[in-house]
Design a protein around this motif. Sequence first.
Motif, PDB file in Angstrom:
ATOM      1  N   SER A 128      11.404   4.297  -0.611  1.00  0.00           N
ATOM      2  CA  SER A 128      10.994   3.360   0.424  1.00  0.00           C
ATOM      3  C   SER A 128      11.716   2.039   0.165  1.00  0.00           C
ATOM      4  O   SER A 128      12.199   1.798  -0.938  1.00  0.00           O
ATOM      5  CB  SER A 128       9.484   3.148   0.359  1.00  0.00           C
ATOM      6  N   ASP A 157       3.706  -0.875  -5.651  1.00  0.00           N
ATOM      7  CA  ASP A 157       3.290  -0.378  -4.341  1.00  0.00           C
ATOM      8  C   ASP A 157       4.132   0.811  -3.917  1.00  0.00           C
ATOM      9  O   ASP A 157       3.622   1.805  -3.403  1.00  0.00           O
ATOM     10  CB  ASP A 157       3.407  -1.487  -3.286  1.00  0.00           C
ATOM     11  N   ARG A 188       3.218   3.843  -5.836  1.00  0.00           N
ATOM     12  CA  ARG A 188       1.917   4.359  -5.404  1.00  0.00           C
ATOM     13  C   ARG A 188       2.082   5.220  -4.151  1.00  0.00           C
ATOM     14  O   ARG A 188       1.554   6.314  -4.054  1.00  0.00           O
ATOM     15  CB  ARG A 188       0.961   3.214  -5.126  1.00  0.00           C
ATOM     16  N   ASP A 189       2.828   4.677  -3.197  1.00  0.00           N
ATOM     17  CA  ASP A 189       3.032   5.445  -1.967  1.00  0.00           C
ATOM     18  C   ASP A 189       3.836   6.707  -2.234  1.00  0.00           C
ATOM     19  O   ASP A 189       3.590   7.746  -1.636  1.00  0.00           O
ATOM     20  CB  ASP A 189       3.743   4.581  -0.922  1.00  0.00           C
ATOM     21  N   PRO A 229       1.307  10.028  -1.357  1.00  0.00           N
ATOM     22  CA  PRO A 229       1.546   9.606   0.022  1.00  0.00           C
ATOM     23  C   PRO A 229       0.330   9.809   0.921  1.00  0.00           C
ATOM     24  O   PRO A 229       0.209   9.168   1.943  1.00  0.00           O
ATOM     25  CB  PRO A 229       2.697  10.507   0.475  1.00  0.00           C
ATOM     26  N   LYS A 288      -2.145   6.248   1.056  1.00  0.00           N
ATOM     27  CA  LYS A 288      -1.398   5.005   1.061  1.00  0.00           C
ATOM     28  C   LYS A 288      -2.293   3.801   0.854  1.00  0.00           C
ATOM     29  O   LYS A 288      -3.380   3.726   1.399  1.00  0.00           O
ATOM     30  CB  LYS A 288      -0.659   4.867   2.388  1.00  0.00           C
ATOM     31  N   SER A 289      -1.777   2.891   0.077  1.00  0.00           N
ATOM     32  CA  SER A 289      -2.417   1.614  -0.215  1.00  0.00           C
ATOM     33  C   SER A 289      -3.863   1.770  -0.657  1.00  0.00           C
ATOM     34  O   SER A 289      -4.722   0.988  -0.318  1.00  0.00           O
ATOM     35  CB  SER A 289      -2.339   0.653   0.968  1.00  0.00           C
ATOM     36  N   HIS A 346      -6.628   7.836  -6.924  1.00  0.00           N
ATOM     37  CA  HIS A 346      -5.563   8.813  -6.824  1.00  0.00           C
ATOM     38  C   HIS A 346      -6.088  10.209  -6.994  1.00  0.00           C
ATOM     39  O   HIS A 346      -7.098  10.460  -7.611  1.00  0.00           O
ATOM     40  CB  HIS A 346      -4.497   8.543  -7.880  1.00  0.00           C
TER      41      HIS A 346
END
Lengths: 296, 343
Positions: free
Chosen positions: B39, B292, B295-296, B300, B303-304, B308
């Motif tokens: 990303s 961030d 993490r994404d 996926p 998101k945010s 997890h």
Amino acid sequence: MLLVVSFLTYALLEFAPSDAAFTLLAGEEASAEQIATLRHELGLDKPLAVRYLSFLSGAVLHGDLGQSIMSGRDVSELLGERFVNTLILTLMATVLSLSIGTLAGILAAARPGSFLEAGVMFFVIVGLALPTFWVALLMIMVFSLHLGWLPVVGAGTWTHMVLPTVSLALPTTAVVARLVRASVLDVKGADHVRTARSKGLDSRQTWQYHILRNSMIPVITLIGLHLGHLLSGTFIIETIFGWPGLGRLVVQAIFDRDLPVVVGAVILIAVIFQILNLAVDVAHARLDPRVGREAL
Amino acid sequence: MAIPASSTTERTVTLSPSGQVALRQNVRRSAWRWPAIVSPQLIIGSALLALLIIAAIFAPILAISPPDEIEPVQRLLPPSPEHPFGTDQLGRDLFSRVIYGSRLALQMSVLSVALSAIPGIVLGLIAGYYRNWINIALTMVMDAWLSFPGLLLAIVLVARMGPSLGTTVIALGIVGVPAFYRLVRNSTMSARHALYIEAAYSMGFSEARILFRHVLPNLASPIIVLTTLRLGAMLLAGGGLSFIGLGAQPPDPEWGALLAAGRDSMGRAWWLATFPGLAIALSVLGFNLMGDGLRDALAPDQKSRRSHKPKVRRIERWLAVARGLRAGGKQSDQQAASSMNQG
């Protein structure tokens, strides 16, 4: 809650009467005898547990936190007058960050994919990375030194409050905006909102009653927790702007090794933090009936 | 409220139509898991971090002069080709000082995060796995720990130990323990009932081996994300402490300390109060973007969000379905309980 605070009090007091406190006070050349006298005067020669208990009973029964070693004033009195200033600053910053952050978050969530959203998200990312003390310095340079609009340091008129408030509010604003956006987006996609629309509510009503109300729940939680961070943020901001608040008092007291003041202030902040946590839980339960039934 | 981390099994044990839909969604999700990895955040973040690391490693080559070299003739020079960031009150080249400062910044953040991650992870694993009095006691201690504003605790610890770069690292490290503890404990609690744990247990592996060889690797991605974000936060906090004089002390070219020194003459020399702060901001930005982005990339489907989902292999998922059919609704109650603890 009280247990936690008392535990922390104890842990803090354990280090409080460090030897540096009185050697510094008596000066480098003080004789061992002088130091011993001083220790006795300040009650530092008693065992830790005794000191803790007498301190605790004094604090709980009379609100007495001892005297400042440097100025000889009552710590509670000193804390009281400084705390008002910090409270003003913190509340102003909270109001500012809540209003701007919420607005920005809602706008960003209302128009996903717009430039507005991109702008808000950019602000969030940058706002979280900028050190407040740097922003404060930059603002002083621009607004105070070059443009001469606002005073550099001190307190008194409202102009003194602008820069500290803005720099203190910046990271919180970013956090609020991000959370509000995420929360509104979350609620917007929920089933009950679709139901509300399908039963014919207009957009304004849907937003007012179904989206905003529900998406504010995590925001309340966050703000309560973030107030504690704001309080510790004042340490840096107050030092920069010479704001006569709690944070500056503590930093100064640390340099002066004025430990009663440090301990008293830390306990005060810890108690406030606990109260905030409790208030958050209560507000949470009031806003979200489900939580009330499960947890209380 | 967080989605329970092992929601896959939970959804499939209920045989309602919605449960089946959820299962199909999960399978579909795993199909587009990987392309989302790269990303813009990740690219910009890693570029900024690469810059920081290069500056730290090659500081002697990049710097124009040694960071402590004093040249009284060249006091308070504005930025120029010779001195890109200008010079300070003692004629030291600010660019060189900022470059050398990256070493201190990295040391400070990496060491303090290591200090909070290692105990946090070990204690979190133990508490999450055993879920008995150890769990309760540890969680109480950690909650008390967390009920204290972090920076305040750090300031108090520094006040106790005397201001220096070392105490800053220790103080920030201690403050950060509960963050890792909570993450690892919650994830362990939800991974606890996964089939691979049961399999390892039935093969007679020791509990230590199960914890560190089986549970821990499955928690790798949330831990990596948290570590990255904490690195940035520690850099920021350490800079703040140094700025108010409770961290690194003046001769050290720590960025916060540089800013504090530049503050006195910022009326005449704007560069002194600008570039060190820019360095902090860009480094923190790098860590945040990287965190961030990771993490994404690693989760996926969430998101945010901070929680997890441990990776569940597809075969395990189907086995779980079969097991869930036998177990009936019992398991879902358990899952709901663990998800409540998470929230």
